[in-house]
Design a protein around this motif. Structure first.
Motif, PDB file in Angstrom:
ATOM      1  N   SER A 441     -38.281  70.455  94.363  1.00 35.78           N
ATOM      2  CA  SER A 441     -37.642  71.546  95.104  1.00 35.78           C
ATOM      3  C   SER A 441     -37.924  71.423  96.593  1.00 35.78           C
ATOM      4  O   SER A 441     -38.949  70.843  97.009  1.00 35.78           O
ATOM      5  CB  SER A 441     -38.143  72.907  94.610  1.00 35.78           C
ATOM      6  OG  SER A 441     -39.521  73.084  94.904  1.00 35.78           O
ATOM      7  N   LYS A 453     -33.293  77.473  99.560  1.00 39.60           N
ATOM      8  CA  LYS A 453     -33.968  76.613  98.597  1.00 39.60           C
ATOM      9  C   LYS A 453     -32.938  75.772  97.872  1.00 39.60           C
ATOM     10  O   LYS A 453     -31.815  76.228  97.622  1.00 39.60           O
ATOM     11  CB  LYS A 453     -34.777  77.451  97.603  1.00 39.60           C
ATOM     12  CG  LYS A 453     -35.567  76.630  96.596  1.00 39.60           C
ATOM     13  CD  LYS A 453     -36.400  77.530  95.689  1.00 39.60           C
ATOM     14  CE  LYS A 453     -37.210  76.723  94.687  1.00 39.60           C
ATOM     15  NZ  LYS A 453     -38.046  77.585  93.821  1.00 39.60           N
ATOM     16  N   ARG A 455     -32.481  71.985  95.061  1.00 44.52           N
ATOM     17  CA  ARG A 455     -33.091  70.937  94.242  1.00 44.52           C
ATOM     18  C   ARG A 455     -33.076  69.609  94.996  1.00 44.52           C
ATOM     19  O   ARG A 455     -32.205  69.372  95.838  1.00 44.52           O
ATOM     20  CB  ARG A 455     -32.327  70.778  92.930  1.00 44.52           C
ATOM     21  CG  ARG A 455     -32.419  71.972  92.000  1.00 44.52           C
ATOM     22  CD  ARG A 455     -31.716  71.682  90.686  1.00 44.52           C
ATOM     23  NE  ARG A 455     -31.991  72.708  89.692  1.00 44.52           N
ATOM     24  CZ  ARG A 455     -31.761  72.575  88.391  1.00 44.52           C
ATOM     25  NH1 ARG A 455     -31.225  71.439  87.938  1.00 44.52           N
ATOM     26  NH2 ARG A 455     -32.061  73.542  87.554  1.00 44.52           N
TER      27      ARG A 455
END
Length: 712
Positions: A441, A453, A455
């Motif tokens: 992350s 945020k 991946r």
């Protein structure tokens, strides 16, 4: 009335001393030595004309011109000596330099009986050398003598000089301790006879609680004050507690082990505390123990781990054990079985509590939520992540009381000590990027809170592991060119060319042979570029960075360690827009504006103030809901650190130099298209070499992993 020709020695001394004082401001010459009136005296003193003098400036002030009073007096005495020892001259008014008039007038007032004739009869006789010396020596302040040392002070001084290295093996600490106690005239900081001082009691209380900070209290021994009944023993106790305090402060701030002890893929800025600063801090603070505690990381995430560590050590209730029983598993719905049976078991509520599941706490169904939590537990504890509650998983859940969790939490607290105290850029509201490798992350932090945020895909275990580091992002490149690093060229592309000479052309790569015989391969900007549309640049010794990728399907996987070390970002246009909204707020960048820049030409967008990027390896952390989370140790670094923390700890702070690995360079007989090439072999094709399988896929860039010999 005194005889001026024979009995003036006392008067002469007074005049000579006053003359020395007046010489500080300059020499005043009068027509004759007779006492003058107050008005005459004032008129005789030269005064500066200030009517046309400009106001002073900073340039007019010279600090070195300001001298101590004692030095000025000494200089005045030296200047007065020739006048005092010079033989008497004639009575001519033009050649005589009498004593200053103002003191003479005062002397005249004290002797009113003297007649005018007696005042002007004869010149003052020459002073003798002894009289002049007495008259010219002002009452200077002698340098204060160093107080005599008591027996403890003498013992402490001698012990530091003779055996300082026994207590402080670091040269800088040894010098700091010696200077510190010398400035105190070897007065004790911790000892009070054969007892500990209040300040020592405060420091000892903190050292005994070092375990709460993830450290080992045994590393900071407490000396026996009561047994120290002699000055020599008390000096020994003093230095031993100073040693423990310095060790604690250093470990609390920068870690018990140096990061190079763990891997060559780690590099953080050094921030070992200065020993002089530590000594000043703990000797002047209101509470020495509280001062020592401040050397621990101030970050919220560290404080959360410390609180969880206390909880884990205090959780000894055996009633939380889960009873043995049948294997529990969750079956997903399929076309053939759209409504699978969800297993029920009376142990599931206890399992939910054990795993921190607060939703439907009393539900006895082994549903998807429980299976997912079991899978995370298995991954964090080195088990195969199946989501099935089998005997092995049950044993781990009921195993040694939190020992493994405690070890992992301590390891991650140690990692926080390596990080800078200020993670972000203060000029940008403490903005920074933090990428957690085991969590796959990336978060953008601003004003103390996460604002975005996503991946990420990270490096594969082994030689392609993503490094841990702190650097600053200086610019973004839209439509980047991929210059293939030599490690990929020599180890992967050239062997692939021996099997299929068209592979680079099909991938849109351009190959060139340099004059020195080396090979250069690049890929121009475009939608097929291995870096995608955007590259995020934070120059570092490992030559890794973050970038887009055409391989979007990998973001759907739970474990995403597939790259050559660089970090692929799932939503690069949003990432770029959020970064630029902080770095360049007046330019109003949006994801749409970023995508409008896509094309065939490279575009660099520079940050006026760089944004720090912190790449970390945290396998344990507390999430936004306050739950302690664990992640799989994909690079196997937890075990290494646990072993080091439980070892003797003697050389953990020593820096380990990691050499640069070599890659295989092409030999002169390797052929490339245009030069002719070797016969094809029946070995695996290029993509099988690169990915371990037969599926064609786009190759992303990984910069040459350069390891330089570290020198400290």
């Amino acid at each position: 009335m005194h005889d001026l020709s024979t009995g003036r020695s006392g008067y002469d001394r007074m005049l000579a001393a006053v003359a020395a004082t007046f010489l500080l401001a300059g020499t005043v010459t009068f027509a004759h030595a007779e006492p003058a009136s107050e008005a005459a005296i004032s008129a005789a003193v030269p005064m500066p004309d200030t009517s046309l003098v400009p106001p002073p400036t900073a340039a007019d002030v010279k600090l070195d011109a300001v001298k101590p009073a004692a030095s000025a007096q000494n200089e005045a005495v030296e200047a007065a000596k020739p006048a005092a020892t010079e033989p008497a001259k004639s009575e001519s008014a033009e050649t005589r330099t009498p004593a200053p008039a103002a003191p003479a007038a005062e002397a005249a007032k004290s002797e009113p009986a003297k007649s005018e004739a007696s005042k002007s009869e004869a010149p003052a006789p020459a002073a003798t050398n002894s009289d002049a010396a007495k008259a010219q020596t002002p009452a200077t302040t002698a340098e204060p003598a160093v107080a005599a040392l008591d027996p403890f002070g003498e013992a402490l001084r001698d012990l530091i000089a003779a055996k300082g290295a026994k207590y402080f093996d670091r040269k800088k600490e040894r010098a700091a301790v010696e200077a510190f106690y010398k400035d105190r005239n070897y007065a004790p900081l911790w000892t009070k006879g054969a007892a500990a001082s209040p300040r020592a009691s405060e420091a000892i209380a903190r050292l005994k609680k070092a375990d709460e900070d993830g450290l080992d209290a045994g590393d900071y021994p407490i000396p026996d004050f009561a047994a120290a009944t002699t000055p020599e023993a008390q000096a020994d106790v003093e230095l031993r507690l100073t040693e423990s305090a310095l060790d604690y402060a250093r470990h609390a701030q920068s870690g018990r082990m140096h990061w190079s002890q763990v891997s060559g893929d780690i590099q953080y800025p050094d921030h070992t505390p200065d020993p002089t600063e530590i000594l000043i801090n703990i000797s002047t603070a209101r509470n020495a123990g509280a001062a020592l505690e401040t050397y621990n990381p101030p970050h919220k995430a560290f404080q959360q781990l410390r609180a969880k560590l206390t909880e884990l050590r205090g959780d000894t209730d055996e009633s939380h054990k889960i009873a043995d029983g049948e294997t529990l598993r969750f079956v997903k719905a399929t076309k053939k079985n759209p409504n699978p049976t969800v297993m029920e078991d009376a142990r599931v509520p206890a399992l939910r509590a054990k795993l921190g599941i607060t939703e439907n706490a009393s539900d006895t169904h082994y549903d998807a939520t429980v299976a997912t939590a079991v899978r995370k537990f298995q991954a964090a504890n080195g088990l195969k992540a199946t989501g099935v509650l089998d005997k092995q998983t049950l044993a781990a859940l009921n195993g040694p009381k939190n020992d493994r969790k405690i070890d992992i939490v301590r390891v991650n607290m140690e990692r926080w000590r390596w990080l800078p105290r200020d993670l972000g850029a203060k000029a940008l509201g403490d903005a920074y990027v933090v990428l957690n490798i085991p969590d796959y992350s990336l978060k953008l932090m601003h004003n103390g809170a996460p604002v975005w945020k996503t991946r990420v895909v990270v490096g594969k275990p082994g030689k392609h592991a993503t490094p841990e580091l702190t650097e600053t992002m200086k610019y973004i490149t839209v439509n980047p060119t991929w210059n293939v690093p030599p490690s990929i060229i020599y180890n992967e592309y050239l062997p692939a060319l021996q099997q299929d000479p068209t592979v680079l052309e099909r991938m849109g790569l351009k190959l060139q042979r340099n004059p020195d015989g080396t090979i250069r391969i690049s890929q121009p900007p475009g939608e097929r570029n291995a870096l995608g549309r955007i590259r995020f640049n934070f120059p570092n010794k490992f030559l890794v960075y973050q970038h887009d990728t055409p391989d979007k399907h990998l973001f759907a996987k739970t474990e995403r360690a597939f790259s050559h070390g660089c970090m692929r970002v799932q939503n690069p246009d949003q990432y770029a827009a959020n970064l630029l909204s902080i770095a360049l707020p007046k330019d109003h960048y949006t994801p749409e504006k970023i995508r409008g820049m896509y094309g065939r030409s490279e575009i660099n967008i520079n940050f006026p103030t760089p944004i720090p990027v912190n790449i970390v390896y945290h396998t344990a952390f507390v999430d936004d809901a306050g739950v302690l989370e664990f992640r799989k140790d994909i690079y196997g670094r937890d075990a290494r650190m646990i072993s080091l923390l439980k070892g003797s700890g003697k050389n953990l702070e020593a820096v380990v130099a990691h050499s640069q690995p070599n890659y295989v360079k092409p030999t002169n007989n390797i052929n490339i298209p245009g030069d002719g090439y070797a016969d094809r072999s029946s070995g695996p094709n290029f993509f099988e070499l690169l990915f371990g399988g037969g599926r064609s896929a786009q190759v992303e860039q990984e910069p040459r992993r350069r390891r330089q010999q570290q020198r400290y």
